[in-house]
Design a protein around this motif. Sequence first.
Motif, PDB file in Angstrom:
ATOM      1  N   ASP A   1     -14.147  -7.304 -12.995  1.00 29.81           N
ATOM      2  CA  ASP A   1     -14.613  -5.623 -12.915  1.00 29.81           C
ATOM      3  C   ASP A   1     -15.422  -5.292 -12.395  1.00 29.81           C
ATOM      4  O   ASP A   1     -15.581  -4.492 -11.852  1.00 29.81           O
ATOM      5  N   GLN A   2     -16.303  -6.215 -12.202  1.00 31.62           N
ATOM      6  CA  GLN A   2     -17.487  -6.356 -11.313  1.00 31.62           C
ATOM      7  C   GLN A   2     -16.982  -5.900  -9.294  1.00 31.62           C
ATOM      8  O   GLN A   2     -17.358  -5.624  -8.948  1.00 31.62           O
ATOM      9  N   LEU A   3     -16.090  -5.812  -8.508  1.00 33.71           N
ATOM     10  CA  LEU A   3     -15.448  -5.842  -7.923  1.00 33.71           C
ATOM     11  C   LEU A   3     -14.485  -4.593  -7.277  1.00 33.71           C
ATOM     12  O   LEU A   3     -13.042  -4.685  -7.898  1.00 33.71           O
ATOM     13  N   THR A   4     -15.177  -4.231  -6.560  1.00 30.10           N
ATOM     14  CA  THR A   4     -14.122  -2.255  -7.079  1.00 30.10           C
ATOM     15  C   THR A   4     -12.922  -1.922  -5.775  1.00 30.10           C
ATOM     16  O   THR A   4     -12.828  -3.078  -5.002  1.00 30.10           O
ATOM     17  N   GLY A   5     -12.000  -1.917  -6.274  1.00 34.07           N
ATOM     18  CA  GLY A   5     -10.921  -2.194  -6.563  1.00 34.07           C
ATOM     19  C   GLY A   5      -9.700  -2.871  -6.343  1.00 34.07           C
ATOM     20  O   GLY A   5      -8.688  -2.564  -6.156  1.00 34.07           O
ATOM     21  N   TRP A   6     -10.694  -4.207  -7.134  1.00 32.90           N
ATOM     22  CA  TRP A   6      -9.424  -5.250  -6.652  1.00 32.90           C
ATOM     23  C   TRP A   6      -8.719  -5.586  -8.261  1.00 32.90           C
ATOM     24  O   TRP A   6      -9.563  -4.824  -9.719  1.00 32.90           O
ATOM     25  N   LYS A   7      -7.067  -5.602  -8.232  1.00 29.44           N
ATOM     26  CA  LYS A   7      -7.244  -6.338 -10.006  1.00 29.44           C
ATOM     27  C   LYS A   7      -6.366  -7.328  -9.970  1.00 29.44           C
ATOM     28  O   LYS A   7      -5.653  -7.807  -8.919  1.00 29.44           O
ATOM     29  N   ILE A   8      -5.916  -7.558 -10.909  1.00 29.24           N
ATOM     30  CA  ILE A   8      -5.443  -8.521 -10.988  1.00 29.24           C
ATOM     31  C   ILE A   8      -3.574  -8.376 -11.569  1.00 29.24           C
ATOM     32  O   ILE A   8      -3.361  -7.599 -12.624  1.00 29.24           O
ATOM     33  N   GLU A   9      -2.892  -9.028 -10.400  1.00 33.12           N
ATOM     34  CA  GLU A   9      -1.379  -9.077 -10.700  1.00 33.12           C
ATOM     35  C   GLU A   9      -0.846  -9.652 -10.109  1.00 33.12           C
ATOM     36  O   GLU A   9      -0.954 -10.745  -9.048  1.00 33.12           O
ATOM     37  N   ASP A  10       0.078 -10.375 -11.484  1.00 34.81           N
ATOM     38  CA  ASP A  10       1.080 -11.394 -10.825  1.00 34.81           C
ATOM     39  C   ASP A  10       0.729 -12.938 -10.869  1.00 34.81           C
ATOM     40  O   ASP A  10       1.105 -13.735 -10.584  1.00 34.81           O
TER      41      ASP A  10
ATOM     42  N   ARG B   1      -2.352 -12.636  -9.199  1.00 28.45           N
ATOM     43  CA  ARG B   1      -2.796 -12.823  -7.990  1.00 28.45           C
ATOM     44  C   ARG B   1      -3.523 -12.165  -8.167  1.00 28.45           C
ATOM     45  O   ARG B   1      -3.798 -10.634  -8.593  1.00 28.45           O
ATOM     46  N   LEU B   2      -5.570 -12.015  -7.227  1.00 30.84           N
ATOM     47  CA  LEU B   2      -5.693 -11.053  -6.786  1.00 30.84           C
ATOM     48  C   LEU B   2      -6.244 -10.036  -5.593  1.00 30.84           C
ATOM     49  O   LEU B   2      -5.668 -10.995  -4.921  1.00 30.84           O
ATOM     50  N   LYS B   3      -4.996  -9.192  -6.076  1.00 31.90           N
ATOM     51  CA  LYS B   3      -4.565  -8.148  -5.164  1.00 31.90           C
ATOM     52  C   LYS B   3      -5.785  -7.061  -4.785  1.00 31.90           C
ATOM     53  O   LYS B   3      -6.299  -6.452  -5.538  1.00 31.90           O
ATOM     54  N   ARG B   4      -5.277  -5.938  -3.791  1.00 33.31           N
ATOM     55  CA  ARG B   4      -5.951  -4.902  -3.025  1.00 33.31           C
ATOM     56  C   ARG B   4      -5.163  -4.194  -2.402  1.00 33.31           C
ATOM     57  O   ARG B   4      -4.550  -5.381  -1.253  1.00 33.31           O
ATOM     58  N   SER B   5      -5.377  -3.005  -2.187  1.00 31.78           N
ATOM     59  CA  SER B   5      -4.438  -2.604  -1.085  1.00 31.78           C
ATOM     60  C   SER B   5      -5.769  -1.621  -0.104  1.00 31.78           C
ATOM     61  O   SER B   5      -6.290  -1.252  -0.626  1.00 31.78           O
ATOM     62  N   PHE B   6      -5.648  -1.292   0.608  1.00 32.82           N
ATOM     63  CA  PHE B   6      -6.338  -0.690   1.501  1.00 32.82           C
ATOM     64  C   PHE B   6      -5.286   0.458   2.762  1.00 32.82           C
ATOM     65  O   PHE B   6      -4.268  -0.220   2.913  1.00 32.82           O
TER      66      PHE B   6
ATOM     67  N   SER C   1       1.426  -3.104   7.249  1.00 28.76           N
ATOM     68  CA  SER C   1       2.138  -2.358   8.073  1.00 28.76           C
ATOM     69  C   SER C   1       1.698  -1.142   8.425  1.00 28.76           C
ATOM     70  O   SER C   1       0.861  -0.059   7.589  1.00 28.76           O
ATOM     71  N   TYR C   2       1.150  -1.029  10.119  1.00 30.90           N
ATOM     72  CA  TYR C   2       0.601   0.193  10.549  1.00 30.90           C
ATOM     73  C   TYR C   2      -0.841   0.233  10.351  1.00 30.90           C
ATOM     74  O   TYR C   2      -1.601  -0.697  10.399  1.00 30.90           O
ATOM     75  N   ASN C   3      -1.036   1.275   9.186  1.00 37.96           N
ATOM     76  CA  ASN C   3      -2.709   1.437   8.882  1.00 37.96           C
ATOM     77  C   ASN C   3      -2.960   1.130   7.126  1.00 37.96           C
ATOM     78  O   ASN C   3      -3.931   1.002   7.312  1.00 37.96           O
ATOM     79  N   ARG C   4      -2.399   0.022   6.706  1.00 32.64           N
ATOM     80  CA  ARG C   4      -2.161  -0.056   5.360  1.00 32.64           C
ATOM     81  C   ARG C   4      -1.839  -1.385   5.543  1.00 32.64           C
ATOM     82  O   ARG C   4      -1.689  -2.529   6.182  1.00 32.64           O
ATOM     83  N   VAL C   5      -3.022  -2.700   4.744  1.00 31.90           N
ATOM     84  CA  VAL C   5      -3.278  -3.852   4.755  1.00 31.90           C
ATOM     85  C   VAL C   5      -3.276  -3.786   2.558  1.00 31.90           C
ATOM     86  O   VAL C   5      -3.474  -3.174   2.305  1.00 31.90           O
ATOM     87  N   GLN C   6      -2.489  -5.099   2.540  1.00 32.39           N
ATOM     88  CA  GLN C   6      -2.085  -5.669   1.253  1.00 32.39           C
ATOM     89  C   GLN C   6      -2.735  -6.547   1.179  1.00 32.39           C
ATOM     90  O   GLN C   6      -2.200  -7.947   2.174  1.00 32.39           O
ATOM     91  N   ILE C   7      -3.711  -7.600   0.506  1.00 34.38           N
ATOM     92  CA  ILE C   7      -4.708  -8.675   0.294  1.00 34.38           C
ATOM     93  C   ILE C   7      -4.305  -9.125  -0.960  1.00 34.38           C
ATOM     94  O   ILE C   7      -4.240  -8.907  -1.933  1.00 34.38           O
ATOM     95  N   ALA C   8      -3.615 -10.276  -1.396  1.00 38.28           N
ATOM     96  CA  ALA C   8      -3.727 -11.216  -2.638  1.00 38.28           C
ATOM     97  C   ALA C   8      -4.356 -12.990  -2.058  1.00 38.28           C
ATOM     98  O   ALA C   8      -4.193 -12.900  -1.296  1.00 38.28           O
ATOM     99  N   LEU C   9      -5.239 -13.039  -3.100  1.00 39.55           N
ATOM    100  CA  LEU C   9      -6.069 -13.641  -3.041  1.00 39.55           C
ATOM    101  C   LEU C   9      -6.004 -14.765  -4.655  1.00 39.55           C
ATOM    102  O   LEU C   9      -5.327 -14.599  -5.327  1.00 39.55           O
TER     103      LEU C   9
ATOM    104  N   ASP D   1       6.063  -5.345  11.203  1.00 38.44           N
ATOM    105  CA  ASP D   1       5.687  -5.034   9.883  1.00 38.44           C
ATOM    106  C   ASP D   1       5.672  -6.383   9.645  1.00 38.44           C
ATOM    107  O   ASP D   1       6.691  -6.947  10.298  1.00 38.44           O
ATOM    108  N   TRP D   2       4.056  -7.252   9.130  1.00 40.12           N
ATOM    109  CA  TRP D   2       4.093  -8.296   9.018  1.00 40.12           C
ATOM    110  C   TRP D   2       3.142  -8.906   7.897  1.00 40.12           C
ATOM    111  O   TRP D   2       2.017  -7.935   7.382  1.00 40.12           O
ATOM    112  N   SER D   3       3.778 -10.264   7.481  1.00 41.74           N
ATOM    113  CA  SER D   3       2.849 -10.851   6.791  1.00 41.74           C
ATOM    114  C   SER D   3       2.084 -12.345   6.995  1.00 41.74           C
ATOM    115  O   SER D   3       2.817 -13.060   8.166  1.00 41.74           O
ATOM    116  N   ASN D   4       0.655 -12.706   6.252  1.00 39.71           N
ATOM    117  CA  ASN D   4       0.416 -13.914   7.155  1.00 39.71           C
ATOM    118  C   ASN D   4       0.474 -14.709   5.248  1.00 39.71           C
ATOM    119  O   ASN D   4      -0.441 -14.436   4.920  1.00 39.71           O
TER     120      ASN D   4
END
Lengths: 98, 98
Positions: A17-26, A28-33, A64-72, B60-63
Amino acid sequence: MLGIRKLSPSQVDQAVDQLTGWKIEDGRLKRSFKFDDFTEAFGFMTAVALAAEKADHHPDWSNSYNRVQIALYTHSDKAITQKDLDLAKRINQILGDE
Amino acid sequence: MLGIRKLSPSQVDQAVDQLTGWKIEDGRLKRSFKFDDFTEAFGFMTAVALAAEKADHHPDWSNSYNRVQIALYTHSDKAITQKDLDLAKRINQILGDE
């Protein structure tokens, strides 16, 4: 000392809740940029890569080009741990989000 | 001039046969890579990023730690095009695969 670094689900929720933009999904701690272009997206990824290597904790991510998805996720613990919360916070700092 | 850069499926298949490690899957030109560690994987990604930006054609790639998955596709043409084949070839050159 069992569980000394193990966070309860509610502790994780509170921290997220304190982390701007992050959510838990499946579990994992995820954020898209979204950035202006590939150069900006990959520049961000490079900064995150250095932070991740320094912390010895690495993201699962895609671009993918200008988009980044991160799962922690901490694979060794099969859970979201303090390491993930710390890396998420560091990523937000890189973005100037907090 | 219709179709001057459009490759037939058999032309794409023939070209892919010449590209070590690449296969067509779900209409994308794909290859998976495994490195010794994250530093090596991200170093590879950085070299590919520079080549992609130079070609103005991006993967399109992942790591995940030491693993990288790349899918090439020309979104504007909704097809695998010469641009994808060229980038795949360049990626193999970066790896020293050909």
